[in-house]
Scaffold this motif. Structure first.
Motif, mmCIF file in Angstrom:
data_model
loop_
_atom_site.group_PDB
_atom_site.id
_atom_site.type_symbol
_atom_site.label_atom_id
_atom_site.label_comp_id
_atom_site.label_asym_id
_atom_site.label_seq_id
_atom_site.Cartn_x
_atom_site.Cartn_y
_atom_site.Cartn_z
ATOM 1 N N VAL A 1 0.818 -1.215 0.000
ATOM 2 C CA VAL A 1 0.000 0.000 0.000
ATOM 3 C C VAL A 1 0.853 1.268 0.000
ATOM 4 N N LEU A 2 2.023 1.223 0.658
ATOM 5 C CA LEU A 2 2.823 2.429 0.832
ATOM 6 C C LEU A 2 3.320 2.996 -0.497
ATOM 7 N N ASP A 3 3.326 4.323 -0.561
ATOM 8 C CA ASP A 3 3.951 5.043 -1.661
ATOM 9 C C ASP A 3 5.355 5.439 -1.199
ATOM 10 N N PHE A 4 6.373 4.782 -1.728
ATOM 11 C CA PHE A 4 7.749 4.998 -1.294
ATOM 12 C C PHE A 4 8.436 6.141 -2.045
ATOM 13 N N ARG A 5 7.725 6.766 -2.951
ATOM 14 C CA ARG A 5 8.334 7.864 -3.697
ATOM 15 C C ARG A 5 8.566 9.067 -2.782
ATOM 16 N N PRO A 6 9.696 9.762 -2.962
ATOM 17 C CA PRO A 6 9.889 11.010 -2.222
ATOM 18 C C PRO A 6 9.028 12.110 -2.847
ATOM 19 N N LEU A 7 8.050 12.585 -2.110
ATOM 20 C CA LEU A 7 7.126 13.594 -2.622
ATOM 21 C C LEU A 7 7.181 14.831 -1.735
ATOM 22 N N PRO A 8 6.819 15.990 -2.264
ATOM 23 C CA PRO A 8 6.748 17.178 -1.409
ATOM 24 C C PRO A 8 5.761 16.973 -0.268
ATOM 25 N N VAL A 9 6.000 17.657 0.844
ATOM 26 C CA VAL A 9 5.043 17.611 1.947
ATOM 27 C C VAL A 9 3.684 18.056 1.407
ATOM 28 N N PRO A 10 2.620 17.269 1.642
ATOM 29 C CA PRO A 10 1.333 17.545 0.998
ATOM 30 C C PRO A 10 0.520 18.648 1.687
ATOM 31 N N PHE A 11 1.094 19.847 1.733
ATOM 32 C CA PHE A 11 0.335 20.979 2.257
ATOM 33 C C PHE A 11 -0.862 21.246 1.341
ATOM 34 N N LEU A 12 -1.959 21.664 1.939
ATOM 35 C CA LEU A 12 -3.138 22.052 1.169
ATOM 36 C C LEU A 12 -3.550 23.449 1.620
ATOM 37 N N ALA A 13 -3.315 24.414 0.766
ATOM 38 C CA ALA A 13 -3.640 25.802 1.118
ATOM 39 C C ALA A 13 -5.121 26.058 0.881
ATOM 40 N N PRO A 14 -5.769 26.809 1.763
ATOM 41 C CA PRO A 14 -7.172 27.147 1.544
ATOM 42 C C PRO A 14 -7.306 28.220 0.465
ATOM 43 N N ILE A 15 -8.465 28.243 -0.166
ATOM 44 C CA ILE A 15 -8.782 29.293 -1.124
ATOM 45 C C ILE A 15 -9.997 30.063 -0.605
ATOM 46 N N GLU A 16 -10.017 31.353 -0.854
ATOM 47 C CA GLU A 16 -11.178 32.151 -0.429
ATOM 48 C C GLU A 16 -12.249 32.020 -1.492
ATOM 49 N N THR A 17 -13.270 31.230 -1.211
ATOM 50 C CA THR A 17 -14.321 30.978 -2.193
ATOM 51 C C THR A 17 -15.365 32.088 -2.215
ATOM 52 N N MET A 18 -15.515 32.788 -1.112
ATOM 53 C CA MET A 18 -16.331 33.992 -1.035
ATOM 54 C C MET A 18 -15.947 34.714 0.251
ATOM 55 N N PRO A 19 -16.333 35.967 0.414
ATOM 56 C CA PRO A 19 -15.896 36.708 1.602
ATOM 57 C C PRO A 19 -16.226 35.981 2.906
ATOM 58 N N GLY A 20 -15.185 35.816 3.738
ATOM 59 C CA GLY A 20 -15.364 35.163 5.028
ATOM 60 C C GLY A 20 -15.295 33.660 4.985
ATOM 61 N N VAL A 21 -15.119 33.056 3.802
ATOM 62 C CA VAL A 21 -15.123 31.599 3.674
ATOM 63 C C VAL A 21 -13.797 31.129 3.069
ATOM 64 N N SER A 22 -13.056 30.333 3.830
ATOM 65 C CA SER A 22 -11.830 29.705 3.355
ATOM 66 C C SER A 22 -12.114 28.229 3.124
ATOM 67 N N THR A 23 -11.796 27.740 1.937
ATOM 68 C CA THR A 23 -12.176 26.382 1.547
ATOM 69 C C THR A 23 -10.932 25.528 1.316
ATOM 70 N N TYR A 24 -10.922 24.352 1.957
ATOM 71 C CA TYR A 24 -9.885 23.345 1.758
ATOM 72 C C TYR A 24 -10.487 22.286 0.833
ATOM 73 N N ARG A 25 -9.971 22.206 -0.375
ATOM 74 C CA ARG A 25 -10.589 21.372 -1.405
ATOM 75 C C ARG A 25 -9.566 20.389 -1.959
ATOM 76 N N PRO A 26 -9.523 19.155 -1.457
ATOM 77 C CA PRO A 26 -8.581 18.150 -1.971
ATOM 78 C C PRO A 26 -9.067 17.581 -3.295
ATOM 79 N N ASP A 27 -8.285 16.659 -3.858
ATOM 80 C CA ASP A 27 -8.609 16.122 -5.182
ATOM 81 C C ASP A 27 -9.470 14.864 -5.103
ATOM 82 N N VAL A 28 -10.360 14.805 -4.135
ATOM 83 C CA VAL A 28 -11.328 13.713 -4.051
ATOM 84 C C VAL A 28 -12.720 14.320 -3.919
#
Length: 419
Positions: A314-341
């Motif tokens: 199951v493990l992914d042994f590839r060296p990958l960047p740390v998977p930070f996920l930055a929020p996006i401002e989808t509308m005023p006052g709302v920060s959205t964390y949207r992964p690829d699932v």
């Protein structure tokens, strides 16, 4: 429809005794409070408050009454199950190293273990269901510490080389026997070195006549406070091993932690952990959102069952960047964390002085963590007090928040609503 929900925090030993209570403005239980689950996972479904306990005591029962209305027709046709689980997680001690499967691996593993007759609650059961379990963690404490993903080969070479040099010097001074670290480095430099080394540590490194893990950890302890270690870019990696050894002496995961990225999140920063990413939460308070699954492959820092063959597949042994996920401002006052699932997305809503709005395409869970908020949807409305939570059905369509405070909104990704 809005339904008020609540739950009792899980009392895992690694949990904080105060962090969840303080964050939600509740009275602490006096014992460890590790995770507050808000969802319909059968392990700890959220309780429906104010409802008839005989007809809908929890979200599982509420969904069963009318899946299409509670989840939406598309999701109901696929399950019916709530695809995500929202948690407030408070780690006062390190959790186990673990990874989660892809959807294909989960389906195959679940079918295989059923065919093998392994009970769902068996000690050696890996796959409790047919689903994957990607995870998102957002720090809400000042810092949140974690291990995640494998370092690059160059980084692993540099930190083990310094360890080997220290081992030579210490062996000469003490008149001891050198070998464990040379053996470690030899394996890392061989064919498929990282996978081979992880497998060797989990199978053979704990004890026996060799005690390789104990020897390596002892050398790390000697090195970690030295000028050479403190001057290196890997000082935190060595210190992590000695910190973890206080909780899990002799565990192979201590050495494996050297190969992993050591990450400190600040408040509002997030990690998204997809299938195959080995990780462990070390300390801190976070909002966690994941696919609703129990499928965990452990890889150390635990007394529980480790299926080495399945883990390394199951493990992914590839060296990958740390998977930070930055929020996006989808509308005023709302920060959205949207992964690829499509299983989930997370919104942080800062309410006041004006209104803030979150569009939902599926069911949603609202958790208020500061201030009493009024939430209006397309067909109804409700008040959610600080520390309280509510479930919203998809027909509410758009949640408008008024008042003053902060809320977290978990819902499905837009792709879940498409045919």
């Amino acid at each position: 429809m809005f339904v008020s929900i609540d739950n009792t925090p899980r009392d895992y030993a690694w949990g904080s005794r105060s962090a969840i209570a303080e964050y939600l403005g509740r009275e602490a239980s006096g014992g460890p409070e590790a995770e507050l689950w808000l969802g319909a996972h059968p392990g700890s479904p959220a309780k429906v408050t104010g409802a008839d306990p005989e007809t809908a005591p929890d979200l599982v029962a509420l969904i069963a009454q009318d899946p299409a209305a509670v989840l939406g027709e598309r999701i109901a046709a696929l399950g019916p199950r709530l695809p995500f689980l929202l948690k407030v997680l408070a780690a006062d001690a390190p959790l186990s190293l673990q990874a989660h499967p892809t959807p294909e691996q989960a389906r195959a593993g679940y079918a295989r273990e059923n065919a093998d007759g392994i009970p769902l609650d068996g000690w050696n059961r890996n796959y409790k269901d047919e689903f994957h379990k990607p995870e998102l963690i957002v720090a809400v404490s000042d810092r949140f510490d974690a291990l995640c993903g494998f370092r690059s080969p160059e980084e692993i070479e540099a930190l083990t080389l310094l360890l080997a040099e220290a081992d030579v010097a210490a062996t000469r001074a003490e008149g001891g026997q050198q070998g464990a670290i040379d053996l470690l480095r030899g394996r890392l430099q061989g064919p498929d070195g990282l996978r081979s080394t992880v497998e060797w540590l989990l199978r053979d490194g704990r004890g026996g006549d060799t005690g390789q893990v104990a020897w390596i950890v002892e050398r790390v302890a000697h090195l970690s406070g030295s000028d050479a270690a403190l001057a290196s870019p890997h000082a935190a990696a060595y210190a992590t091993v000695t910190d973890l050894a206080r909780h899990y002496p002799g565990d192979p995961g201590l050495v494996i932690s050297l190969f992993l990225n050591r990450v400190t999140l600040r408040r509002g920063e997030a990690l998204y952990l997809p299938a195959g990413n080995i990780h462990a939460y070390l300390q801190g308070l976070g909002i966690e959102l994941m696919a609703a699954s129990d499928n965990v492959l452990r890889g150390g820092l635990t007394p529980k069952h480790i299926d080495v063959d399945e883990l390394v597949d199951v493990l992914d042994f590839r060296p990958l960047p740390v998977p930070f996920l930055a929020p996006i401002e989808t509308m005023p006052g709302v920060s959205t964390y949207r992964p690829d699932v499509d299983d989930f997305e997370l919104h942080r809503v800062d309410v006041g002085p004006g209104a803030a709005t979150v569009a939902i395409t599926g069911p949603a869970i609202v958790l208020s963590v500061a201030g009493t908020l009024h939430v209006s949807g397309a067909v109804s409305d409700t008040d959610v007090p600080a520390g309280g939570a509510a479930f919203a059905t998809p027909d509410e369509a758009e949640l408008t928040f008024t008042g003053t405070g902060v809320a977290w909104v978990a819902t499905t990704g837009s792709g879940y609503a498409r045919d």
